[in-house]
Scaffold this motif. Structure first.
Motif, mmCIF file in Angstrom:
data_model
loop_
_atom_site.group_PDB
_atom_site.id
_atom_site.type_symbol
_atom_site.label_atom_id
_atom_site.label_comp_id
_atom_site.label_asym_id
_atom_site.label_seq_id
_atom_site.Cartn_x
_atom_site.Cartn_y
_atom_site.Cartn_z
ATOM 1 N N UNK A 20 0.824 -1.206 0.000
ATOM 2 C CA UNK A 20 0.000 0.000 0.000
ATOM 3 C C UNK A 20 0.864 1.264 0.000
ATOM 4 N N UNK A 21 2.016 1.191 0.675
ATOM 5 C CA UNK A 21 2.922 2.338 0.732
ATOM 6 C C UNK A 21 3.845 2.409 -0.484
ATOM 7 N N UNK A 22 3.654 1.455 -1.413
ATOM 8 C CA UNK A 22 4.469 1.376 -2.631
ATOM 9 C C UNK A 22 5.960 1.271 -2.300
ATOM 10 N N UNK A 23 6.231 0.509 -1.251
ATOM 11 C CA UNK A 23 7.609 0.216 -0.891
ATOM 12 C C UNK A 23 7.942 -1.211 -1.288
ATOM 13 N N UNK A 24 9.227 -1.509 -1.359
ATOM 14 C CA UNK A 24 9.651 -2.830 -1.806
ATOM 15 C C UNK A 24 10.705 -3.383 -0.859
ATOM 16 N N UNK A 25 10.588 -4.675 -0.545
ATOM 17 C CA UNK A 25 11.587 -5.313 0.292
ATOM 18 C C UNK A 25 12.377 -6.376 -0.434
ATOM 19 N N UNK A 26 12.200 -6.489 -1.757
ATOM 20 C CA UNK A 26 12.890 -7.508 -2.536
ATOM 21 C C UNK A 26 14.363 -7.154 -2.660
ATOM 22 N N UNK A 27 15.229 -7.988 -2.109
ATOM 23 C CA UNK A 27 16.657 -7.689 -2.094
ATOM 24 C C UNK A 27 17.344 -7.975 -3.427
ATOM 25 N N UNK A 28 16.578 -8.392 -4.426
ATOM 26 C CA UNK A 28 17.130 -8.596 -5.769
ATOM 27 C C UNK A 28 16.569 -7.621 -6.793
ATOM 28 N N UNK A 29 15.333 -7.176 -6.609
ATOM 29 C CA UNK A 29 14.690 -6.333 -7.626
ATOM 30 C C UNK A 29 14.866 -4.854 -7.280
ATOM 31 N N UNK A 30 15.938 -4.277 -7.786
ATOM 32 C CA UNK A 30 16.182 -2.864 -7.559
ATOM 33 C C UNK A 30 15.629 -2.010 -8.697
ATOM 34 N N UNK A 31 15.084 -2.642 -9.719
ATOM 35 C CA UNK A 31 14.438 -1.927 -10.823
ATOM 36 C C UNK A 31 13.229 -2.746 -11.237
ATOM 37 N N UNK A 32 12.123 -2.080 -11.486
ATOM 38 C CA UNK A 32 10.881 -2.775 -11.837
ATOM 39 C C UNK A 32 10.660 -2.777 -13.352
ATOM 40 N N UNK A 33 9.954 -3.796 -13.872
ATOM 41 C CA UNK A 33 9.613 -3.781 -15.292
ATOM 42 C C UNK A 33 8.779 -2.549 -15.630
ATOM 43 N N UNK A 34 8.901 -2.062 -16.861
ATOM 44 C CA UNK A 34 8.158 -0.876 -17.270
ATOM 45 C C UNK A 34 6.679 -1.170 -17.472
ATOM 46 N N UNK A 35 6.349 -2.425 -17.678
ATOM 47 C CA UNK A 35 4.952 -2.787 -17.874
ATOM 48 C C UNK A 35 4.721 -4.241 -17.521
#
Length: 370
Positions: free
Chosen positions: A255-270
């Motif tokens: 909900x806070x649009x935060x991420x805890x994934x220690x591998x995904x430092x960049x998200x897919x564009x779509x």
């Protein structure tokens, strides 16, 4: 046979329920995390891979030099570094860290967006064939005593040779994962250990049957690893309450649009198609939040397609027994990582790890006696 217990380390703290904290590469955390696994009785730790995360070979080297016995499993994606170079990197690291502590995990790549971050625009079905050829050349480079030529669909070498060979007779164990069309054929033909996600017992039993049959056609046998996220507490009710807290924390993070994934430092564009193995977990989660009495898929359903996210929930004794049911099916390696990554490792070392080892030993003795 004795089970092998694997954990997973990262260069910074975080999980589905805990936002990333600290620098992207925290040397002190890597040392502490690695030592915690060794002190808890783990055999090996996985160093994950993504196209935006720190280099796995460097992380593995730090983990090995921070510990005395702990082994590593270095994840990588074939196609970016030639197999001859990877072979030399592995053999060199093997010698520099005492011998017999290094293994490699081949990930063919389920995310098109992540592949393209490193410049790979190949189709998935081509990537599996490339992975198979990569492993073939890798093995040959690690074992051939004389230079060799190779001309295949994806690689061509003249006079390939590595002066550095594995430091022990155990060589460099080769792990592999994937369940899509070409995956089983490639894994059965080339891998020493086939890695599976924590699906319900019936599904895992079917995967093992299928992969063993494919390996038998190649005149090979293969071992299996299972990945889960155990949630334990002193009582079963407390364990399920803990699972509820993890769910609420994950929901709040999303909900806070935060991420805890220690591998995904960049998200897919779509949006993009999911890996078959990750999509299977989603289908299982849609059937219900609990399978086989205590395999919880709440986080799987909440977070959407991802990798290892299913969790056996209960007391240490209950969770150990749930995992050992997979041992009865033929799983000999268990990769477990926590939602509280460092704290869970320390907790598991007190009871869960000893219970798993003792349970496997008793089962082995029972088979011999029978």
């Amino acid at each position: 046979m004795p089970i092998e217990l694997l954990g997973m380390i990262a260069t910074t703290a975080g999980s589905e329920s805990k936002a990333l904290a600290g620098p992207v590469v925290d040397p002190a955390y890597v040392r502490e995390f690695s030592r915690a696994h060794e002190n808890a009785g783990f055999d090996r730790v996985l160093v994950g891979y993504s196209a935006s995360s720190p280099d796995g070979f460097a992380v593995a080297s730090a983990a090995l030099h921070s510990t005395e016995r702990l082994k590593v499993l270095i994840a990588h994606r074939p196609g970016f570094v030639p197999p001859t170079i990877v072979a030399r990197k592995l053999a060199t690291l093997d010698h520099l860290t005492g011998g017999g502590r290094v293994a490699i995990h081949h990930i063919t790549g389920g995310s098109e967006a992540d592949q393209r971050r490193d410049g790979d625009y190949s189709e998935k079905q081509d990537r599996y064939r490339r992975t198979g050829e990569f492993i073939e050349v890798l093995r040959k480079t690690l074992t051939e005593e004389a230079p060799f030529d190779h001309e295949g669909e994806f690689y061509r070498f003249e006079g390939a040779y590595s002066a550095a060979k594995p430091a022990t007779d155990a060589g460099i164990p080769i792990f592999f994962g994937g369940l899509s069309g070409g995956a089983v054929e490639v894994g059965a033909k080339n891998a020493d250990v086939y890695m599976l996600f924590g699906e319900p017992l019936a599904e895992v039993e079917e995967h093992i049957r299928t992969i063993r049959a494919a390996a038998a056609k190649e005149g090979r046998t293969i071992e299996f690893s299972l990945s889960t996220r155990p949630i334990i507490a002193d009582t079963e009710d407390e364990a399920w309450a803990k699972a509820d807290r993890i769910y609420a924390e994950t929901e709040a993070l999303i909900a806070a649009q935060q991420d805890g994934n220690t591998l995904s430092f960049a998200r897919p564009r779509g949006q993009e198609r999911n890996a078959v193995s990750a999509d299977r977990l989603q289908q299982i989660a849609k059937r219900g939040d609990v399978h086989d009495e205590r395999l919880w898929t709440g986080i799987t359903r909440l977070t959407g397609p991802s990798g290892n996210s299913t969790a056996p929930v209960g007391t240490p004794e209950q969770v150990a027994e749930a995992l050992l049911k997979y041992y009865d099916l033929g799983v000999t390696r268990f990769l477990i990582r926590g939602f509280d990554p460092l704290g869970d490792v320390r907790d598991w070392g007190k009871e869960l790890v000893p219970l798993l080892r003792e349970g496997a030993r008793r089962r082995d003795e029972g088979r011999v006696a029978a």
